[in-house]
Design an enzyme around this catalytic site. Structure first.
Site, PDB file in Angstrom:
ATOM      1  N   ASP A 137       0.854  -0.752   0.607  1.00  0.00           N
ATOM      2  CA  ASP A 137       1.281   0.441   1.523  1.00  0.00           C
ATOM      3  C   ASP A 137       0.656   1.369   0.253  1.00  0.00           C
ATOM      4  O   ASP A 137       1.093   1.184  -0.810  1.00  0.00           O
ATOM      5  CB  ASP A 137       2.218   0.261   1.888  1.00  0.00           C
ATOM      6  CG  ASP A 137       2.465   1.830   2.744  1.00  0.00           C
ATOM      7  OD1 ASP A 137       1.238   2.165   3.218  1.00  0.00           O
ATOM      8  OD2 ASP A 137       2.964   2.401   2.763  1.00  0.00           O
ATOM      9  N   HIS A 186      -8.980   2.158  -0.251  1.00  0.00           N
ATOM     10  CA  HIS A 186      -8.765   1.292   0.574  1.00  0.00           C
ATOM     11  C   HIS A 186      -9.585  -0.057  -0.217  1.00  0.00           C
ATOM     12  O   HIS A 186      -9.315  -1.228  -0.627  1.00  0.00           O
ATOM     13  CB  HIS A 186      -9.359   0.758   2.152  1.00  0.00           C
ATOM     14  CG  HIS A 186      -8.706   1.576   3.100  1.00  0.00           C
ATOM     15  ND1 HIS A 186      -7.184   1.081   2.789  1.00  0.00           N
ATOM     16  CD2 HIS A 186      -8.509   2.336   3.766  1.00  0.00           C
ATOM     17  CE1 HIS A 186      -6.173   2.452   3.939  1.00  0.00           C
ATOM     18  NE2 HIS A 186      -7.733   3.028   4.545  1.00  0.00           N
ATOM     19  N   LEU A 224      -3.493 -22.540  -4.489  1.00  0.00           N
ATOM     20  CA  LEU A 224      -2.495 -21.398  -3.963  1.00  0.00           C
ATOM     21  C   LEU A 224      -2.857 -21.210  -1.875  1.00  0.00           C
ATOM     22  O   LEU A 224      -4.509 -21.713  -1.853  1.00  0.00           O
ATOM     23  CB  LEU A 224      -2.672 -20.088  -4.459  1.00  0.00           C
ATOM     24  CG  LEU A 224      -2.323 -19.063  -4.445  1.00  0.00           C
ATOM     25  CD1 LEU A 224      -0.982 -18.570  -4.033  1.00  0.00           C
ATOM     26  CD2 LEU A 224      -3.335 -18.080  -4.320  1.00  0.00           C
TER      27      LEU A 224
HETATM   28  C1  FPP Z   1      -1.987   1.106   3.933  1.00  0.00           C
HETATM   29  O1  FPP Z   1      -2.226   1.948   2.773  1.00  0.00           O
HETATM   30  C2  FPP Z   1      -3.410  -0.546   4.023  1.00  0.00           C
HETATM   31  C3  FPP Z   1      -4.061  -1.070   4.912  1.00  0.00           C
HETATM   32  C4  FPP Z   1      -3.382  -0.750   5.786  1.00  0.00           C
HETATM   33  C5  FPP Z   1      -4.888  -2.024   4.673  1.00  0.00           C
HETATM   34  C6  FPP Z   1      -5.249  -2.532   3.710  1.00  0.00           C
HETATM   35  C7  FPP Z   1      -6.171  -3.430   3.082  1.00  0.00           C
HETATM   36  C8  FPP Z   1      -6.984  -3.936   2.302  1.00  0.00           C
HETATM   37  C9  FPP Z   1      -6.864  -3.513   0.704  1.00  0.00           C
HETATM   38  C10 FPP Z   1      -8.479  -5.136   2.291  1.00  0.00           C
HETATM   39  C11 FPP Z   1      -7.512  -5.755   2.065  1.00  0.00           C
HETATM   40  C12 FPP Z   1      -9.197  -6.904   2.146  1.00  0.00           C
HETATM   41  C13 FPP Z   1      -8.486  -7.972   2.232  1.00  0.00           C
HETATM   42  C14 FPP Z   1      -9.645  -8.909   2.180  1.00  0.00           C
HETATM   43  C15 FPP Z   1      -7.710  -9.016   1.968  1.00  0.00           C
HETATM   44  P1  FPP Z   1      -1.955   3.064   3.714  1.00  0.00           P
HETATM   45  O2  FPP Z   1      -3.288   3.330   4.546  1.00  0.00           O
HETATM   46  O3  FPP Z   1      -1.051   3.089   5.269  1.00  0.00           O
HETATM   47  O4  FPP Z   1      -1.677   4.194   2.439  1.00  0.00           O
HETATM   48  P2  FPP Z   1      -1.451   5.369   3.600  1.00  0.00           P
HETATM   49  O5  FPP Z   1       0.201   5.245   3.801  1.00  0.00           O
HETATM   50  O6  FPP Z   1      -0.157   6.278   1.617  1.00  0.00           O
HETATM   51  O7  FPP Z   1      -1.819   6.594   4.533  1.00  0.00           O
END
Ligand code: FPP
Length: 242
Positions: free
Chosen positions: A18, A35, A129
């Site tokens: 997050d 992201h 893993l």
């Molecule tokens: C939350 O931050 C993050 C997500 C909803 C997406 C996370 C996904 C990735 C990092 C890609 C991973 C890729 C693979 C292949 C596993 P947010 O957008 O909710 O942040 P905020 O709370 O600051 O708005």
């Protein structure tokens, strides 16, 4: 020491990633930039998990509720998943990582499902893993689909009804989407939010919970090893007196 002989190392670490949006905003950039950077943290945590001797690493990558985000962000995130999987799979495979996706895959685009299938098939026999990516997942969805599966089993096999009605909580595990994956020993959430957000509601019943202020794109090897260190000092009693 091999992973089997290390003491107090969590078998399964689960990460609620997050803070990507806030990380990007702090830098005056679009949310999607966070992201992108978050994928670097995924790579770092996979490496750190192998170093630490953790056997299962799971990631809450996209919740059922995340479908309600603006369409452009959903499209960007899905594209990012396809790209990240395609880019990383050779290296994961070489390093003995088994790749598994769990969630409501009916909602995913065909291109993403095809990529997932080929990554899962390529890495199916790896044993160093297991990397579980929870995609289009929510805890309530999982419990509901498990209950429906169990009801369907009862209807299809009336001779099993008594056995099903007698089953204990372990018997229910096999209907969950996570069947075969041990429950998480440690769930870490980044970005200072202290909630589970509909994640692993059944499986996390006895997980140790760690909430850290670090935003996900800044959560790298050092932070992962600190979380494992935190876990190694916990005294888990499972409701008993020691
Ligand atoms: C939350 O931050 C993050 C997500 C909803 C997406 C996370 C996904 C990735 C990092 C890609 C991973 C890729 C693979 C292949 C596993 P947010 O957008 O909710 O942040 P905020 O709370 O600051 O708005």
């Amino acid at each position: 020491m091999t992973s089997e002989t290390k003491s107090n190392i969590p078998v399964h670490v689960s990460l609620i990633m997050d803070g990507n949006g806030r990380w990007a905003k702090e830098r005056g950039k679009e949310r999607v930039f966070g992201h992108f950077e978050g994928v670097e943290s995924v790579r770092a945590c996979v490496e750190a998990a192998v170093e630490a001797g953790v056997r299962y690493l799971s990631l809450y990558a996209f919740s059922e509720e995340n479908w309600n985000r603006p369409e452009a962000e959903v499209v960007a995130l899905m594209g990012l998943m396809v790209k990240a999987m395609a880019n990383e799979m050779e290296s994961l495979n070489k390093n003995g990582v088994r790749f598994v996706v769990i969630g409501n895959r009916e909602r995913l685009a065909p291109e993403l499902n095809e990529t997932i299938d080929s990554c899962m098939a390529m890495t199916a026999d790896n044993q160093v893993l297991t990397l579980v990516v929870f995609l289009s997942y929510s805890g309530k969805w999982d419990i509901l689909q498990a209950a429906k599966k169990m009801a369907a089993h009862m209807l299809a096999c009336p001779e099993d009804v008594d056995e099903i009605l007698d089953m204990d909580v372990n018997g229910f595990d096999k209907y969950l989407a996570t069947a075969g994956i041990p429950d998480p020993d440690l769930i870490v959430r980044t970005s200072g939010e202290c909630r589970l957000s509909n994640y692993l509601l059944w499986q996390g019943a006895y997980s140790e919970l760690l909430f850290v202020d670090t935003l996900w794109p800044d959560f790298r090897k050092k932070e992962f090893h600190s979380a494992v260190e935190y876990y190694s000092k916990r005294d888990r009693r499972y409701g008993k007196v020691k």
